[in-house]
Write an enzyme that holds these catalytic residues in place. Structure first.
Site, PDB file in Angstrom:
ATOM      1  CG  ASN A 110      -1.866  -1.201   1.209  1.00 15.82           C
ATOM      2  OD1 ASN A 110      -2.072  -1.813   0.170  1.00 15.82           O
ATOM      3  ND2 ASN A 110      -2.411  -1.545   2.365  1.00 15.82           N
ATOM      4  CB  VAL A 111       1.206   3.978  -2.212  1.00 13.21           C
ATOM      5  CG1 VAL A 111       2.027   2.953  -2.992  1.00 13.21           C
ATOM      6  CG2 VAL A 111      -0.166   4.157  -2.867  1.00 13.21           C
ATOM      7  CG  ASP A 112      -2.760   3.361   2.501  1.00 11.56           C
ATOM      8  OD1 ASP A 112      -1.921   3.080   3.394  1.00 11.56           O
ATOM      9  OD2 ASP A 112      -3.628   2.551   2.110  1.00 11.56           O
ATOM     10  CG  HIS A 127       3.970  -1.533  -4.735  1.00 12.44           C
ATOM     11  ND1 HIS A 127       2.764  -2.170  -4.905  1.00 12.44           N
ATOM     12  CD2 HIS A 127       4.920  -2.449  -5.057  1.00 12.44           C
ATOM     13  CE1 HIS A 127       2.979  -3.415  -5.317  1.00 12.44           C
ATOM     14  NE2 HIS A 127       4.281  -3.610  -5.405  1.00 12.44           N
ATOM     15  CB  CYS A 138      17.652  16.260 -10.103  1.00 10.01           C
ATOM     16  SG  CYS A 138      16.455  16.772  -8.849  1.00 10.01           S
ATOM     17  CB  CYS A 191      16.964  19.898 -10.961  1.00  8.59           C
ATOM     18  SG  CYS A 191      15.422  19.227 -11.596  1.00  8.59           S
ATOM     19  N   GLY A 229      -4.934  -9.017   3.456  1.00  4.96           N
ATOM     20  CA  GLY A 229      -5.659  -8.196   2.494  1.00  4.96           C
ATOM     21  C   GLY A 229      -5.008  -8.060   1.146  1.00  4.96           C
ATOM     22  CB  SER A 230      -2.402  -9.051  -0.712  1.00  5.00           C
ATOM     23  OG  SER A 230      -1.903  -9.156  -2.035  1.00  5.00           O
TER      24      SER A 230
END
Ligand SMILES: [Zn+2]
Length: 286
Positions: A110-112, A127, A138, A191, A229-230
Site C-alpha cells: 500500500n502507498v497510503d 511500492h 534529478c 533542479c 488483504g492481498s
C-alpha cells in the site's frame, strides 16, 4: 449466558492464526484489502475498481506529458481524500501486535501511509508512498504536502467536480477531460524544472531491487509470513509467499475472497480483516 449477545466473530481458523502469530517474529505482507475500510479502494478485490478505472502506468507517466498532466490534475483533487484517510482497526491491530513484540517486520504493497498513521514503525513500503514525490530528472525526493501548498497557490480557482467521489488507489480521482487545461502543474524545485512523479511504483514499473532484497531478508528470517488483504495477483507480493513456502516458513493468508497463494498457505482465514485482526490483537497484544 444472557443479556447482550456478542456477534460470533470467531472463525475456526483464528485459533491456528493466533498460534502462528503468537510464536513471534511474524512478518506481515499487507495489501489493498487492509485499507478498504479506510475508504481507499482495491483494484482487484471484491470491490475492485480495475473494471472502471485504468491505473496509471509507468509508460504513460514518463512518455506522455499529457498523461502526466492528467494524473497530477486528478491527484491534486484526490489528495484531499488521501491526506484525510484514517487508519482503521486492522492497521491499529497490526501496530499493537508489533508493539507486543510479535511482528518482526511489515512489508506493505500500500502507498497510503496508513500503517504508520496507525502506529506501526519500520514499515517497508514495497511500492513507495504517496506522501512523497520524486523528480524524474534529478531524483530529488520531496514532501507531497509541500507540493500541495505550491499546487494550491498555482491553482487558486481549480475546483472541478470529480466524475465520482471515489479516490483511486494511485491517489487520483476521475475528472472530465475538458477541465484538464485549467490545471497548472509545477516542477521540481531542486533542479528547477524536472517533472515530478509521486514516489510510488506504477503499473509497468519495477520495484527497486534493493527494496526487494530488504523484503526478502525480512521474510527469510521470519518465523511466519502473514499476508493481510492481498489477493497476491501481482508477482511483486506473491514472490514472498513462494520464497517462504520454499524455505519451509509457515504462511498464513487473511483475505476476504480467494487468493493466488491459497495453495501455499498453512493457515487460510477467509474473512474480513476488520473482524479478524482486532480479535487477534485482543488475544495476543493485551
Ligand atoms: Zn529535480
Amino acid at each position: 449466558m444472557g443479556g447482550v449477545t456478542a456477534p460470533p466473530t470467531v472463525v475456526p481458523e483464528l485459533d491456528e492464526l493466533t498460534a502462528l502469530v503468537g510464536n513471534g517474529n511474524a512478518v506481515v505482507l499487507s495489501g489493498a484489502g487492509l485499507s478498504t475500510d479506510s475508504g481507499i479502494p482495491d483494484y482487484r478485490g471484491a470491490t475492485g475498481s480495475l473494471r472502471r478505472h485504468t491505473p496509471m502506468t509507468w509508460q504513460t507517466f514518463t512518455r506522455d506529458p499529457r498523461g502526466r498532466h492528467r494524473y497530477w490534475a486528478r491527484s491534486f483533487v484526490g489528495w484531499r481524500q488521501i491526506a484525510g484517510a484514517e487508519p482503521n482497526d486492522g492497521h491499529r491491530a497490526v501496530a499493537a501486535l508489533q508493539q507486543a513484540g510479535l511482528v518482526g517486520g511489515i512489508v506493505t504493497q500500500n502507498v497510503d501511509g496508513l500503517h504508520q498513521a496507525g502506529g506501526a514503525t519500520d514499515v517497508l513500503e514495497l511500492h513507495g508512498g504517496l506522501d512523497r514525490t520524486v523528480c524524474l530528472q534529478c531524483g530529488d525526493v520531496a514532501s507531497r504536502a509541500a507540493l500541495d501548498v505550491r499546487l494550491r497557490a498555482a491553482n487558486p480557482g481549480f475546483r472541478p467536480e470529480p466524475v465520482d467521489d471515489e479516490v483511486n488507489p494511485d491517489g487520483d480521482v476521475e475528472l472530465p477531460e475538458s477541465v484538464l487545461d485549467g490545471f497548472v502543474m509545477v516542477d521540481c524545485l531542486a533542479c528547477g524544472g524536472g517533472p515530478l512523479k509521486p514516489d510510488v511504483v506504477f503499473f509497468g514499473e519495477t520495484v527497486p531491487p534493493e527494496r526487494v532484497a530488504a523484503a526478502y531478508d525480512l521474510v527469510g528470517c521470519a518465523r511466519s509470513l502473514v499476508v493481510l488483504g492481498s489477493s497476491l495477483t501481482v508477482m511483486s507480493g506473491y514472490r514472498f509467499v513462494l520464497r517462504a513456502a520454499k524455505d519451509g516458513i509457515p504462511v498464513a493468508i487473511v483475505n476476504a475472497g480467494p487468493t493466488r497463494g491459497d495453495e501455499k498457505a498453512d493457515v487460510r482465514v477467509d474473512a474480513p480483516l476488520g473482524r479478524v485482526l482486532p480479535e487477534l490483537a485482543a488475544r495476543l497484544a493485551r
